[in-house]
Write a protein that holds these residues in place. Sequence first.
Motif, short mmCIF file in Angstrom:
data_model
loop_
_atom_site.label_atom_id
_atom_site.label_comp_id
_atom_site.label_asym_id
_atom_site.label_seq_id
_atom_site.Cartn_x
_atom_site.Cartn_y
_atom_site.Cartn_z
N ARG A 1 9.12 114.26 67.58
CA ARG A 1 9.45 114.74 66.22
C ARG A 1 10.68 115.66 66.27
NH1 ARG A 1 5.57 111.96 63.06
NH2 ARG A 1 4.14 111.14 64.64
N GLY B 1 14.69 115.23 64.42
CA GLY B 1 15.48 116.25 63.73
C GLY B 1 16.83 116.47 64.36
N GLU C 1 19.06 113.61 63.37
CA GLU C 1 19.44 113.71 61.95
C GLU C 1 20.55 114.72 61.72
OE1 GLU C 1 15.02 112.67 60.05
OE2 GLU C 1 15.65 114.73 60.35
N GLN D 1 10.21 118.63 63.45
CA GLN D 1 11.41 117.91 63.05
C GLN D 1 12.45 118.85 62.45
OE1 GLN D 1 10.56 114.20 61.23
NE2 GLN D 1 12.61 113.91 60.39
N MET D 2 12.00 119.78 61.62
CA MET D 2 12.92 120.74 61.02
C MET D 2 13.52 121.67 62.08
SD MET D 2 12.91 119.72 57.96
CE MET D 2 13.89 121.02 57.18
N ARG E 1 16.38 119.87 63.64
CA ARG E 1 17.58 119.98 62.82
C ARG E 1 18.23 121.36 62.98
NH1 ARG E 1 15.66 117.69 56.89
NH2 ARG E 1 14.96 115.60 57.54
#
Length: 580
Positions: free
Chosen positions: A70, A74, A77, A239-240, A243
């Motif tokens: 996960r 991020g 992305e 995931q965040m 990022r």
Amino acid sequence: MTFKKAEWPRKLRSQEWFGGTGKNAIMHRSWMKNQGLPADTFDGRPIIGICNTWSELTPCNAHLRDIAERVKRGVFEAGGFPVEFPVFSCGESTLRPTAMMFRNLGAMDAEEAIRGNPIDGVVLLAGCDKTTPSLMMGAASVDIPAIVVSGGPMLNGKWRGKDVGSGTAIWQFSEMVKSGEMTLEEFMDAEQGMARSAGSCMTMGTASTMASMAEALGMTLPGNAAIPAVDARRRVLAQMSGRRIVDMVKDDLKPSDVLTREAFENAIRVNGAIGGSTNAVLHLLALAGRIGIDLSLDDWDRLGRDVPTIVNLQPSGKFLMEEFYYAGGLPAVMRAVGELGLLHKHALAVTGETIWDGVKAVENYDHDVILPVDKALTRSGGIAVLRGNLAPGGAVLKPSAASEHLMRHRGRAVVFESIEDYHARINDDALDIDENCVMVLKYCGPKGYPGMAEVGNMGLPAKVLKKGVTDMIRISDARMSGTAYGTVILHTAPEAAAGGPLAIVRNGDMIEVDVPARTLHLDVSDAEIAERLAAWNPPFDKPKSGYAMLYVDRVMQADTGADFDFLRGNRGSHVERDSH
């Protein structure tokens, strides 16, 4: 206040490996490309390390491979390239002689892996007790952009219609078996429901405490500490975080920007509010030493003394981490601490904003779990630091988990010369002990065990338990699990194995404990103590080889965090030589 961002684009650290057309750069790129990577992978995008303590021998961390995937989403992305790597995983539940012995090894592994590899930032995947401090310690010593992602707590344990707290239930039920309140068959039946999902202990044990400390320090995204391991929102946070680390690299936001004196003071006060583990004392002292912050035991006592314990979680209270998350989690606690005027609101977080920006709008959705201040479990939470002729360097006690009637006590010492001596004698009916005595355990500190095992919360003798007594004062140079409870005095410094006064306590000596006055006194004259110490010799030989020898030779005492003396300080990210 927001972080002053670095100019972008700028030359990345990874370009020292991958940039240009020279022989070495081509070698580095070509070997990496045997994994099937496109030609433009290393053309200036941030390379993000995912430092993973996944291990099937560390049950609390056995799901971190999924969390890593996960994080990778991020990172991709946000325009980075993720590379996952393993480091030593010191799991509390299975590792012998104790995971604490290997916290420093894990920190060394993480530090050298981060420094020696071509990465621009790092995501620290942690879970079980010692993996969180070991990764933060290692990352702090390198000081490239870093963010922590915790594995999260297990779902509530269940047994016969009741919630069962991992760890805490073990101590409770084992005492009940000894007192005759529970059968061994019932204990075995309860085992099946104690750990029913992936994740770490769902009590406010050391794993949840250290996840909370990472969040309070500003090293995680808001909400990291409490999301259950199997809740979909744990994966969203991962995931965040993937990022976010890419932007942290672009902004050059490093641990030294976040781990300030104010951040540590925030964490100490939050620890008081959550009724956090005494192990946090050791870990934050060690982490502060890595980043160059002058933090002491006295800071723990001073800063935590006026903080009410408002989180009603086992072992201090009633509920478990699931309810804590649903109630609002650590952000709700931090908002409450801030509204008491006890939070440095301007302290920076890995979000690039202040710690207050992340919590000021959150709500408390369950006032039975996160209590109003006027209904706090204890008005003076935090960690009490006791000093006296028995602990010149200090000892610690967790008031929220202790018994009020034992806060001032004078009792006769019943001494156990080792943990083996304790096990051999504790349930002997001939043992001369009653509930007014003070149980003393020696040689379980950093050098003595070695590794400072979680044996300080000694179980009470069966003949005392059968009277209905559930607590006695216990003193040692050991640690105790964050899931444990009782009037337990720990981390006595200097430890017995280093020739501290604990080593010369004898059966029948009177010991006085006064927690409000912060004193721990052996009622023996200074002359007698000096005479006993002069005649003392260590009762065991030091290890002569391997990591155990290194550990015993170089570990510092508990009052400074039990780090290795040669690891304190920030060594930076520079690598002297290319390997080719």
